[in-house]
Scaffold this motif. Structure first.
Motif, mmCIF file in Angstrom:
data_model
loop_
_atom_site.group_PDB
_atom_site.id
_atom_site.type_symbol
_atom_site.label_atom_id
_atom_site.label_comp_id
_atom_site.label_asym_id
_atom_site.label_seq_id
_atom_site.Cartn_x
_atom_site.Cartn_y
_atom_site.Cartn_z
ATOM 1 N N VAL A 203 0.863 -1.177 0.000
ATOM 2 C CA VAL A 203 0.000 0.000 0.000
ATOM 3 C C VAL A 203 0.899 1.226 0.000
ATOM 4 O O VAL A 203 2.058 1.159 0.423
ATOM 5 C CB VAL A 203 -0.947 0.047 1.216
ATOM 6 C CG1 VAL A 203 -1.956 -1.078 1.175
ATOM 7 C CG2 VAL A 203 -0.161 0.037 2.514
ATOM 8 N N ARG A 204 0.347 2.310 -0.477
ATOM 9 C CA ARG A 204 1.109 3.545 -0.399
ATOM 10 C C ARG A 204 1.163 3.965 1.061
ATOM 11 O O ARG A 204 0.121 4.097 1.714
ATOM 12 C CB ARG A 204 0.451 4.628 -1.249
ATOM 13 C CG ARG A 204 1.234 5.927 -1.303
ATOM 14 C CD ARG A 204 0.846 6.758 -2.502
ATOM 15 N NE ARG A 204 -0.593 6.890 -2.650
ATOM 16 C CZ ARG A 204 -1.181 7.351 -3.758
ATOM 17 N NH1 ARG A 204 -0.444 7.705 -4.785
ATOM 18 N NH2 ARG A 204 -2.490 7.445 -3.828
ATOM 19 N N PRO A 205 2.348 4.175 1.627
ATOM 20 C CA PRO A 205 2.436 4.498 3.058
ATOM 21 C C PRO A 205 1.739 5.807 3.388
ATOM 22 O O PRO A 205 1.617 6.701 2.539
ATOM 23 C CB PRO A 205 3.946 4.585 3.313
ATOM 24 C CG PRO A 205 4.540 4.868 1.966
ATOM 25 C CD PRO A 205 3.659 4.178 0.971
ATOM 26 N N ALA A 206 1.261 5.879 4.600
ATOM 27 C CA ALA A 206 0.616 7.113 5.051
ATOM 28 C C ALA A 206 1.636 8.251 5.036
ATOM 29 O O ALA A 206 2.815 8.062 5.355
ATOM 30 C CB ALA A 206 0.055 6.931 6.455
ATOM 31 N N GLU A 332 -1.977 4.936 -7.517
ATOM 32 C CA GLU A 332 -1.365 4.289 -6.367
ATOM 33 C C GLU A 332 -0.536 3.083 -6.797
ATOM 34 O O GLU A 332 0.600 2.903 -6.334
ATOM 35 C CB GLU A 332 -2.429 3.848 -5.359
ATOM 36 C CG GLU A 332 -1.825 3.188 -4.130
ATOM 37 C CD GLU A 332 -2.853 2.641 -3.164
ATOM 38 O OE1 GLU A 332 -2.445 2.170 -2.093
ATOM 39 O OE2 GLU A 332 -4.058 2.674 -3.486
ATOM 40 N N ASP A 441 -4.915 7.696 8.948
ATOM 41 C CA ASP A 441 -4.315 7.165 7.723
ATOM 42 C C ASP A 441 -3.615 5.832 7.974
ATOM 43 O O ASP A 441 -3.717 4.890 7.178
ATOM 44 C CB ASP A 441 -3.315 8.168 7.142
ATOM 45 C CG ASP A 441 -3.994 9.276 6.369
ATOM 46 O OD1 ASP A 441 -5.225 9.200 6.184
ATOM 47 O OD2 ASP A 441 -3.300 10.230 5.938
ATOM 48 N N GLU A 442 -2.883 5.751 9.071
ATOM 49 C CA GLU A 442 -2.180 4.504 9.400
ATOM 50 C C GLU A 442 -3.166 3.363 9.590
ATOM 51 O O GLU A 442 -2.946 2.239 9.118
ATOM 52 C CB GLU A 442 -1.353 4.698 10.680
ATOM 53 C CG GLU A 442 -0.082 5.500 10.483
ATOM 54 C CD GLU A 442 1.027 4.675 9.869
ATOM 55 O OE1 GLU A 442 0.799 3.494 9.569
ATOM 56 O OE2 GLU A 442 2.124 5.210 9.668
ATOM 57 N N GLU A 444 -6.159 3.147 8.292
ATOM 58 C CA GLU A 444 -6.750 2.835 7.005
ATOM 59 C C GLU A 444 -5.774 2.010 6.152
ATOM 60 O O GLU A 444 -6.173 1.023 5.520
ATOM 61 C CB GLU A 444 -7.119 4.115 6.266
ATOM 62 C CG GLU A 444 -7.763 3.866 4.909
ATOM 63 C CD GLU A 444 -8.037 5.149 4.157
ATOM 64 O OE1 GLU A 444 -9.212 5.421 3.877
ATOM 65 O OE2 GLU A 444 -7.068 5.872 3.844
ATOM 66 N N LYS A 445 -4.502 2.413 6.150
ATOM 67 C CA LYS A 445 -3.510 1.681 5.365
ATOM 68 C C LYS A 445 -3.344 0.258 5.890
ATOM 69 O O LYS A 445 -3.180 -0.686 5.115
ATOM 70 C CB LYS A 445 -2.161 2.402 5.398
ATOM 71 C CG LYS A 445 -2.184 3.821 4.839
ATOM 72 C CD LYS A 445 -2.602 3.852 3.389
ATOM 73 C CE LYS A 445 -2.543 5.273 2.838
ATOM 74 N NZ LYS A 445 -3.008 5.355 1.433
ATOM 75 N N LYS A 446 -3.385 0.107 7.197
ATOM 76 C CA LYS A 446 -3.273 -1.222 7.790
ATOM 77 C C LYS A 446 -4.434 -2.111 7.353
ATOM 78 O O LYS A 446 -4.256 -3.289 7.032
ATOM 79 C CB LYS A 446 -3.226 -1.112 9.311
ATOM 80 C CG LYS A 446 -2.984 -2.427 10.013
ATOM 81 C CD LYS A 446 -2.863 -2.236 11.521
ATOM 82 C CE LYS A 446 -2.604 -3.561 12.229
ATOM 83 N NZ LYS A 446 -2.486 -3.372 13.705
ATOM 84 N N LEU A 448 -6.262 -1.671 4.588
ATOM 85 C CA LEU A 448 -6.112 -1.934 3.158
ATOM 86 C C LEU A 448 -5.069 -3.019 2.908
ATOM 87 O O LEU A 448 -5.268 -3.913 2.077
ATOM 88 C CB LEU A 448 -5.707 -0.644 2.435
ATOM 89 C CG LEU A 448 -6.768 0.448 2.308
ATOM 90 C CD1 LEU A 448 -6.175 1.695 1.662
ATOM 91 C CD2 LEU A 448 -7.967 -0.033 1.507
ATOM 92 N N LEU A 449 -3.959 -2.949 3.632
ATOM 93 C CA LEU A 449 -2.905 -3.936 3.447
ATOM 94 C C LEU A 449 -3.381 -5.329 3.842
ATOM 95 O O LEU A 449 -3.045 -6.323 3.184
ATOM 96 C CB LEU A 449 -1.672 -3.545 4.255
ATOM 97 C CG LEU A 449 -0.458 -4.477 4.114
ATOM 98 C CD1 LEU A 449 -0.007 -4.557 2.656
ATOM 99 C CD2 LEU A 449 0.676 -4.024 5.015
#
Length: 664
Positions: A203-206, A332, A441-442, A444-446, A448-449
């Motif tokens: 994923v694109r990092p926060a 992305e 954001d972190e 959400e990224k977690k 998504l990953l």
């Protein structure tokens, strides 16, 4: 088209060169690779795999190295050395020095050894003739071989069955191929060979917390000054109001804290919604052109968004409403994988997952749920306003109380306090909102990953039983046998009617997938196969398109021409590195077939030897034998067959003598 006197017909109408749809290089497979210092047994194994993979030239080199140079001599190694020397060649094409190698392997083999029997069968195939009654003996000996030996003999001695076996022997070869053609669950597994090793989930990092040093300095200074001025006003008010001033001071602090905290939530939600809107609702840029990574990702998203149109939805509406989302996801993927020069096909699994997820959410009406999630609740807004009002009332009480004691000092202090508290609140609001944004954001990224990792694991499990190159080679060999059987049925030919035959295998345009293991030839999802059958009346040519994944021949074309219709036969390399087979006839345009693709560019995790891959593929396409046969016909006409039989007598005797020397 069946008339032997018909004029030549050009079958190259569909040989336009169109770009490859996909390619994969399976670098972790070691079927054709050797260690830095391989043992003779390991060298022989690689040679045997190369032989079964259709790479006769490479097989000859490895097996010769093991048997002749490193003294790995036994019945099995001698048998496969013999097959490697003869595979895909006529006796005229076997150099004398290679025949002489067989005399160097005088191993003490037992007469009852199963490999001795297999070697003797090879000798009988070379020397027997149907008119001598040898075919019945050959059939009996073939029946006594193991399945492994029999399959290898029928595959690699194919050139010698033309003159040494009757219809029954070829019928056995056809039966073996028919039973193996769909073996090992081919229809479910073959397509997996063309899938590259997927790139890992990312994923694109926060975005990191971005707070300038000056902001921290401003927050510290304004907060310190605000505390001093408010403290001065509070102390002065305490002299007039006593404990009421203390309560007001506490109320002021609580109101400021509550107002800032709810203000952080308010600001974070508002900015997050605006950011999402800018990302998902922006006007998408035009699709990039070319063959770069970004262009390929563009085409992937366009393809899968069109393919995964939700059931019952209008495609134009679906594509229009999701244009911004498509562009955001595309950007992305390009961003997080471009720097590692990953082949675009290695992230196709992620593109499919992302598009399928968008389609699912669009169908369920939850694609724009972020607007609901980022909507600021009235409770948050009310809390912010009420807390600010409470702080203002408490502050006004403190100023009113302090003015009774020191009016000339409290009044300017109150103005300074208002300005300082306001400035400090704004700065701390900005800092807190940035940390809050990063935290959200972190999270959400977690999430998504986790979803992408699960999709990646599912895809890896699905590819776990990917066929190896030897299975692909065996299936292709069975397809060739099936085509041979079909051609003989179409032309109503018996085995003794076919004086010689040749195959040419090429990728079928306009689109196909291709893949290979390291050191191996390219395998194609769609083939164009040319089969030439030389009969006493002329040449019968059958051209088919093979869908390898489905094991079907979706189209075929038949043509005939006389021996004197040949003008020239050649394989030319074009400027871009393609190898093109060209058969020129006296009447009609040349028949051109692209046999190999141009070498690919060398990039990380992709092909390390594109030129070598092209040469190996050229060697497995059947060109050597086809050129030998067709060039002979072009030069000598129908008499070539008679002359070839005469020319075979000397090398045939030499081979038989060399084979029998093994038992000396």
């Amino acid at each position: 088209m069946n008339d032997s006197h018909s004029t030549p017909t050009n079958l190259a109408t569909d040989s336009a060169n169109v770009a490859v749809q996909a390619e994969a290089i399976h670098g972790s497979v070691t079927v054709y690779q050797m260690k830095a210092a391989p043992s003779p047994q390991e060298t022989f194994k690689v040679g045997l795999n190369s032989l079964r993979g259709g790479m006769a030239q490479e097989a000859r080199e490895h097996i010769r190295d093991a048997v002749i140079l490193r003294d790995y001599v036994n019945g099995r190694s001698c048998f496969y050395l013999l097959l490697a020397l003869l595979s895909g060649r006529t006796l005229q094409q076997v150099p004398p020095n290679e025949i002489a190698m067989l005399r160097c392997v005088r191993s003490a083999l037992k007469d009852d050894d199963e490999w001795t029997d297999a070697i003797k069968l090879v000798d009988h195939l070379l020397t027997s003739r149907p008119t001598e009654g040898g075919a019945a003996d050959v059939e009996k000996e073939l029946q006594e071989l193991t399945d492994e030996q029999r399959n290898d003999v029928l595959q690699h001695m194919e050139m010698f069955l033309d003159s040494s076996a009757e219809d029954a022997l070829w019928a056995r070869a056809f039966d073996e191929a028919r039973s193996d053609r769909w073996a090992k669950d081919r229809l479910r597994r073959a397509w997996k060979f063309f899938q590259p090793e997927p790139a890992g989930a990312r994923v694109r990092p926060a975005d990191p917390v971005r707070i300038r040093p000056g902001t921290w300095t401003g927050a510290t200074v304004t907060t310190a000054l605000a505390l001093v001025t408010v403290g001065f006003i509070g102390a002065t008010a305490w002299q007039h109001a006593g404990t009421a001033a203390v309560s007001a001071l506490l109320a002021l602090a609580a109101g400021c804290y509550a107002s800032v905290r709810s203000g952080v939530e308010w600001r974070c939600r508002k900015e997050r919604r605006q950011a999402k809107d800018r990302e998902y609702l922006r006007r998408p840029a035009a699709t990039t052109s070319g063959d770069g990574f970004a262009s390929k990702i563009d085409r992937q998203f366009d393809h899968y968004f069109a393919l995964y149109t939700p059931r019952g939805a209008d495609r134009a509406q679906w594509l229009s409403e999701t244009a911004g989302v498509r562009r955001a996801l595309r950007d992305e993927v390009v961003t997080i994988y471009r720097e590692s020069t990953v082949n675009a096909k290695r992230v196709a699994w992620l593109t499919r997952y992302l598009v399928a997820d968008v389609a699912r959410r669009w169908q369920a009406g939850t694609l724009w749920d972020y607007r609901k999630e980022t909507r600021v609740p009235m409770l948050v807004k009310g809390m912010c306003v009420l807390a600010a009002m409470a702080a203002a009332v408490a502050g006004a009480f403190l100023v009113w109380s302090g003015a009774h004691v020191r009016p000339f000092q409290v009044s300017p202090a109150a103005l300074a306090a208002v300005a300082l508290v306001w400035s400090a609140a704004r700065v701390w609001l900005r800092i807190a909102a940035e940390y809050r944004r990063h935290s959200v954001d972190e999270a959400e990224k977690k999430s998504l990953l986790a979803g992408r990792q699960a999709a990646f694991d599912r895809w890896k499990r699905r590819l776990a039983d990917r066929p190896d190159d030897l299975e692909m080679a065996r299936w292709l060999e069975c397809d060739r046998k099936a085509l041979m059987e079909e051609a003989m049925g179409l032309y109503r030919l018996k085995r003794h009617d076919v004086l010689a035959h040749a195959f040419i295998e090429a990728p079928a345009t306009p689109s196909y997938d291709r893949a290979r293991v390291e050191k191996g030839p390219w395998r194609y999802s769609k083939y164009k196969i040319l089969l030439f059958l030389l009969t006493k009346d002329g040449v019968r040519q059958l051209t088919v398109h093979l869908d390898f994944r489905k094991a079907t021949f979706p189209s075929r074309a038949r043509t005939n021409y006389r021996y004197d219709a040949f003008t020239s036969v050649q394989v030319a390399e074009t400027d871009n590195g393609e190898n093109v087979f060209e058969l020129t006839l006296t009447n009609g345009d040349p028949i051109r077939v692209k046999v190999t693709d141009p070498p690919t560019d060398v990039t990380e995790n992709e092909d390390k030897d594109p030129q070598g891959a092209s040469q190996v593929t050229l060697g497995t396409a059947g060109l050597d034998n086809a050129l030998h046969v067709l060039e002979g016909v072009a030069a000598e006409g129908k008499e070539w067959i008679v002359f070839e039989r005469q020319r075979e007598k000397v090398p045939l005797a030499e081979v038989s003598k060399a084979v029998n020397a093994i038992f000396a």
